[in-house]
Design a protein around this motif. Structure first.
Motif: not given
Ligand code: NAD
Ligand code: TYD
Length: 346
Positions: A22-28, A221-241
């Motif tokens: 997912y990541m290499l396709l979206k962010h080559p 669905y696993v791809e929805d999980h991957c999309r959430a992780l991508d979003l959290i990497l870019h915009r998530g707040k350190p220290g949060e769950t």
């Protein structure tokens, strides 16, 4: 965003391999280094299409190997670490908890230590809703729910979460913890419910449902999980769950019945077998925080996701037939041999 160098651990497993693709396709332009020990659950075949990708590197090794982890961190100067590496199956943790402590607890601490002081901007710990334990309806787990793990697997993941939080509070290492509900999709090892039932049904073998089959899991669905992780990497707040779930609760029986219907196989394949000890009755994730703070929502409904998953297993019979040989056969006999024989005797 500028180029990112990412350490992904456990990338040869189910979710990790889907995430790397997912990541290499979206962010080559992003560079991904995949550190994986290749346990029974790790399969190089899962990423064979990416072997020659210029921004992908595979390193075989254990996340609990201090020297290896320190060397990789110094060499690659990662911006992000995403820790998928784990012993991930509850039934195996009931047989032998020791490898779960080694990888899930010690391995996570070694990675945290390796990341400390090396300029890592975010350490994302991929955790699970199982750390919250079992929940009677109508409640749902929020990020504030207490940790009440039941299985040795869940206890090891909860211990890792606490260590991740300690590195944030003590050393200021920027971390986030994500807690996802049960995933399904392509490349899942056929020890877990959905791929076990799909592959057994394709072989016209019995489908072993634990207990009364009315245990509830909340499927994503696993791809929805991957999309959430991508979003959290870019915009998530350190220290949060962040909880990650698709608001899709189903009983195991319902899941198996849908699989049988989609495959055109008879209900008579179902066997109710001896239950799993300490079996959590219900998981249900409240994903409001992720939706409200980061605008995430699932894109794949259950019927669509199951159809795609089934299509993948039908088209990739060689993959699961190879996986379901060797060690798997001994595992299957240990786990299901007596249970199925007892179910036949009525
Ligand atoms: P998996 O069992 O399919 O894959 C695990 C991967 O980790 C394998 O490639 C394995 O070789 C590797 N690994 C194991 N021990 C290692 C070690 N010591 N060093 C390096 N690599 C090692 O697991 P999965 O289902 O893809 O789960 C990935 C992560 O997501 C896990 O942390 C799990 O707890 C979490 N999670 C899974 C689910 C789910 O439904 N599968 C749900 C929520 C959270
Ligand atoms: P599993 O895929 O092992 O995930 P987890 O236990 O981590 O949620 O199991 C999902 C549900 O399916 C759980 O309630 C146990 C049940 N189950 C069966 O009934 N039969 C099986 O053969 C397996 C593997 C699971």
């Amino acid at each position: 965003m500028e180029q990112r160098r990412i350490l992904v651990t456990g990338g040869c497993g189910f979710i990790g391999s889907n995430f790397i693709r997912y990541m290499l396709l979206k962010h080559p332009r992003y560079r991904i280094v995949n550190l994986d020990k290749l346990t029974y659950a790790g399969n190089l075949e899962n990423l064979s299409d990416l072997e020659t990708h210029p921004n992908y590197r595979f390193v075989k090794g254990d996340i609990a190997d201090r020297a290896l982890v320190a060397g990789l961190m110094a060499e690659e100067k990662f911006h992000w670490v995403v820790n998928f590496a784990a012993e991930s199956h509850v039934d195996r943790s009931i047989e032998d908890p020791a490898p779960f402590l080694h990888t899930n607890v010690l391995g996570t601490q070694v990675l945290l230590e390796g990341a400390r002081g090396t300029g890592v901007e975010l350490f994302l710990q991929v955790s699970t809703d199982e750390v919250y334990g079992s929940l009677p309806p109508p409640g749902r787990f929020t990020e504030e729910s207490p940790l009440r793990p039941s299985s040795p697997y869940a206890a090891s993941k909860a211990a890792a979460d606490l260590m991740v939080a300690a590195y944030w509070r003590t050393y200021g290492l920027p971390v986030v913890i994500t807690r996802s509900s049960n995933n399904y999709g392509p490349y899942q090892f056929p020890e877990k419910l959905i791929p076990l039932m799909i592959s057994n049904a394709l072989e016209d073998k019995e489908l072993p449902l634990y207990g009364d089959g009315l245990y509830v899991r909340d499927w994503i669905y696993v791809e929805d999980h991957c999309r959430a992780l991508d979003l959290i990497l870019h915009r998530g707040k350190p220290g949060e769950t962040y909880n990650i779930g698709a608001e899709n609760e189903r009983t195991n029986l319902e899941v198996v019945e849908i699989i049988l219907r989609l495959l055109g196989k008879p209900r008579s394949l179902i066997r109710f077998v001896q239950d799993r000890p300490g079996h959590d009755r219900r998981y249900a994730i409240d994903p409001s925080k992720l939706r409200e703070e980061l605008g995430w929502h699932p894109e794949t409904d259950f019927e669509t996701g199951l159809n795609r998953t089934i299509k993948w297993y039908v088209e990739n019979e060689n993959w699961w037939r190879r996986v379901k040989s060797g060690e798997y056969l001994a595992y299957y006999e240990r786990m299901y041999g007596d249970r199925l024989r007892k179910a036949e005797q009525g």
